[in-house]
Design a protein around this motif. Structure first.
Motif, PDB file in Angstrom:
ATOM      1  N   HIS A  14       0.982  -1.310  -0.091  1.00 50.75           N
ATOM      2  CA  HIS A  14      -0.043  -0.094  -0.213  1.00 50.75           C
ATOM      3  C   HIS A  14       0.997   1.197   0.082  1.00 50.75           C
ATOM      4  N   ILE A  48      -5.727  16.428   1.336  1.00 58.19           N
ATOM      5  CA  ILE A  48      -5.553  15.027  -0.405  1.00 58.19           C
ATOM      6  C   ILE A  48      -5.601  16.684  -1.396  1.00 58.19           C
ATOM      7  N   HIS A  58     -10.374   8.658  -4.007  1.00 61.24           N
ATOM      8  CA  HIS A  58      -9.586   9.206  -2.894  1.00 61.24           C
ATOM      9  C   HIS A  58      -9.844  10.848  -2.635  1.00 61.24           C
ATOM     10  N   PHE A  98     -11.710   5.926  -1.056  1.00 57.53           N
ATOM     11  CA  PHE A  98     -11.756   6.328   0.900  1.00 57.53           C
ATOM     12  C   PHE A  98     -13.202   5.926   1.183  1.00 57.53           C
ATOM     13  N   HIS A 111      -9.240   2.129   1.062  1.00 59.36           N
ATOM     14  CA  HIS A 111      -9.433   2.570   2.693  1.00 59.36           C
ATOM     15  C   HIS A 111     -10.253   2.680   3.605  1.00 59.36           C
ATOM     16  N   ASP A 148       2.095   2.732   3.474  1.00 61.33           N
ATOM     17  CA  ASP A 148       1.187   3.576   2.769  1.00 61.33           C
ATOM     18  C   ASP A 148       2.041   5.275   2.622  1.00 61.33           C
ATOM     19  N   ASN A 159       2.553   8.101   1.795  1.00 55.83           N
ATOM     20  CA  ASN A 159       1.438   9.358   0.917  1.00 55.83           C
ATOM     21  C   ASN A 159       2.294  10.565   1.537  1.00 55.83           C
ATOM     22  N   PRO A 160       2.324  11.920   1.347  1.00 55.48           N
ATOM     23  CA  PRO A 160       2.096  13.382   1.097  1.00 55.48           C
ATOM     24  C   PRO A 160       2.218  13.471   2.292  1.00 55.48           C
ATOM     25  N   THR A 178      -0.685  11.688   5.551  1.00 54.59           N
ATOM     26  CA  THR A 178      -0.221  10.832   6.280  1.00 54.59           C
ATOM     27  C   THR A 178       0.688   9.939   6.670  1.00 54.59           C
TER      28      THR A 178
HETATM   29  O1  NIG Z   1      -3.838   5.806   3.045  1.00 55.47           O
HETATM   30  N1  NIG Z   1      -6.743   7.781   3.576  1.00 55.47           N
HETATM   31  C1  NIG Z   1      -6.659   8.508   2.655  1.00 55.47           C
HETATM   32  N2  NIG Z   1      -5.329   8.162   1.734  1.00 55.47           N
HETATM   33  C2  NIG Z   1      -3.987   8.466   2.453  1.00 55.47           C
HETATM   34  C3  NIG Z   1      -4.148   9.462   2.865  1.00 55.47           C
HETATM   35  C4  NIG Z   1      -4.015  10.538   1.770  1.00 55.47           C
HETATM   36  C5  NIG Z   1      -3.023  11.326   1.982  1.00 55.47           C
HETATM   37  O2  NIG Z   1      -3.654  12.901   3.289  1.00 55.47           O
HETATM   38  O3  NIG Z   1      -2.652  12.867   0.670  1.00 55.47           O
HETATM   39  C6  NIG Z   1      -3.850   7.053   3.379  1.00 55.47           C
HETATM   40  O4  NIG Z   1      -3.481   8.120   4.681  1.00 55.47           O
END
Ligand code: NIG
Ligand code: FE
Length: 402
Positions: A71, A103, A176, A213, A241, A316, A318-319, A321
């Motif tokens: 993921h 996001i 998302h 999501f 998610h 996970d 990502n920028p 979380t």
């Molecule tokens: O997996 N939960 C949703 N999506 C991402 C976070 C994405 C973001 O904040 O950019 C996640 O935590």
């Protein structure tokens, strides 16, 4: 006929994807596949030196399957250090998202970035994972949120697979967040995902799976179910998610739709777990997001064990979380934050992660016939991979026999 190449490691401590084997073993690979795995007590060294091209005595060092990150959101532009600071001052993730940050701020930067730029940025991130022994990785789109931008992100992910010695599974995460163009018409956006994004991604061979999501700040269970139907219609696997910030029973709905995995799941309840057990859905734990958001609600690990739901562990990356380009760190965090055993954590980044990607027949375990995706570590005990941050050193990474 081309000559086959055999390599044998003797006196190897093996974690086979399920457990650390009690005896020292001899492991032979032939070309891209694992040929056999035999206890040292049952073989003579002489027989190997005559039949293998290369024979290496590991003197008890550990071999594991190549690590699998099931993921990630590796393709994006910009960063959200400002939101990190705002959260430290007391703002919540959901508040920032409703105020146009979160996001959506990454979507803006990502839409503006060229494909070349996105590829270069994602390559830097991927390098971190390759360097620490990852041989398979999932990469989601989800920061484009219009047809062209989502396809652009998926093309970047496919390009990374062409350019690097790693297996990449791509996932379309069109659902998302709600893009601003559809502000008061979420169902119209879901229709766009179902009727245009998913069919195009499938036709172009750009996606292996579809993700959503399912959350108050994301999409409802009913909207996600429409997406599962469209994914199934186009032969794409389903991931979700769910239950990250609240309990919407999204995991149950995803499991009933045949999802490979549901991910985050801090607020998952027993009914959801029963559905997952019944449908063979993997529980993917994301300790990096839990840690960065300073969450206190832990995923229901004891109940997942009780119902024998396999647990995967992923970064996970990502920028927002989880700005964490390390799967190795997740092994430690899964133990310290969620009380997994070191063995469960390792299963989570090998066999169970393979199952979460639909790759269990190909990689994630060390047994004859599987791809020769392996890591050789400078340690003699598998628990050290979860116990220590930074060590043990990766001595060798082997992807498909190379
Ligand atoms: O997996 N939960 C949703 N999506 C991402 C976070 C994405 C973001 O904040 O950019 C996640 O935590
Ligand atoms: Fe995620």
């Amino acid at each position: 006929m081309e000559k086959t190449v055999k390599t044998t490691w003797i006196n190897a401590r093996i974690f086979d994807g399920d457990r650390e084997l009690p005896e020292l073993m001899a492991l032979t690979i032939q070309d891209s596949l694992i040929l056999n795995l035999i206890p040292m007590s049952q073989i003579s060294k002489a027989s190997f030196s005559t039949s293998s091209d290369t024979l290496i005595d590991l003197q008890g060092l550990l071999i594991t399957p190549g690590l699998i990150d099931s993921h990630t959101h590796l393709v994006f532009a910009g960063n959200r250090a400002n939101e990190f600071a705002a959260r430290l001052e007391g703002k919540t993730y959901a508040e920032i998202a409703t105020q146009g940050g979160g996001i959506m701020s990454t979507v803006k930067a990502t839409r503006e970035a060229s494909e070349e730029r996105l590829l270069a940025l994602a390559q830097q991130r991927l390098n971190c994972f390759i360097a620490e022994g990852v041989t398979s990785i999932e990469i989601k789109s989800g920061y484009g949120l219009d047809v062209d931008s989502e396809l652009k992100l998926l093309r970047v992910a496919r390009k990374l697979a062409e350019n690097n010695p790693i297996r990449i599974q791509t996932t379309l995460l069109g659902a998302h967040a709600l893009p601003p163009e559809f502000k008061n018409a979420p169902d119209d956006y879901i229709d766009l995902v179902c009727e245009t994004m998913i069919p195009q991604a499938a036709d172009l061979g750009l996606a292996d799976a579809v993700d959503v999501f399912c959350e108050g700040v994301g999409f409802t269970v009913a909207q996600c179910q429409k997406i599962y139907q469209a994914a199934a219609k186009h032969g794409l696997a389903i991931k979700a998610h769910t239950e990250q910030l609240s309990n919407l029973s999204g995991s149950q709905a995803a499991a009933e739709a045949g999802a490979l995995s549901v991910d985050h799941i801090e607020y998952l309840d027993e009914q959801g777990i029963k559905a997952m057990a019944q449908h063979g859905t993997v529980a993917t734990l994301l300790p990096g997001a839990f840690y960065i958001l300073k969450e206190t609600q832990k995923p229901p690990v004891a109940l997942l064990r009780q119902y024998q739901v396999p647990m995967a562990i992923a970064s996970d990356a990502n920028p927002g979380t989880s700005p964490i380009m390390s799967l190795r760190l997740m092994l430690n965090m899964a133990c310290t934050l969620f009380e997994l055993t070191p063995n469960e954590a390792l299963q989570g980044v090998t066999s169970n992660a393979a199952q979460a990607l639909g790759l269990a027949q190909i990689t994630g375990t060390i047994k004859p016939g599987m791809q020769a995706d392996l890591c050789i570590w400078d340690t003699t005990t598998s628990a050290e991979l979860s116990y220590s941050i930074g060590l043990p050193t990766l001595k060798q990474r082997i992807f498909a026999g190379k």
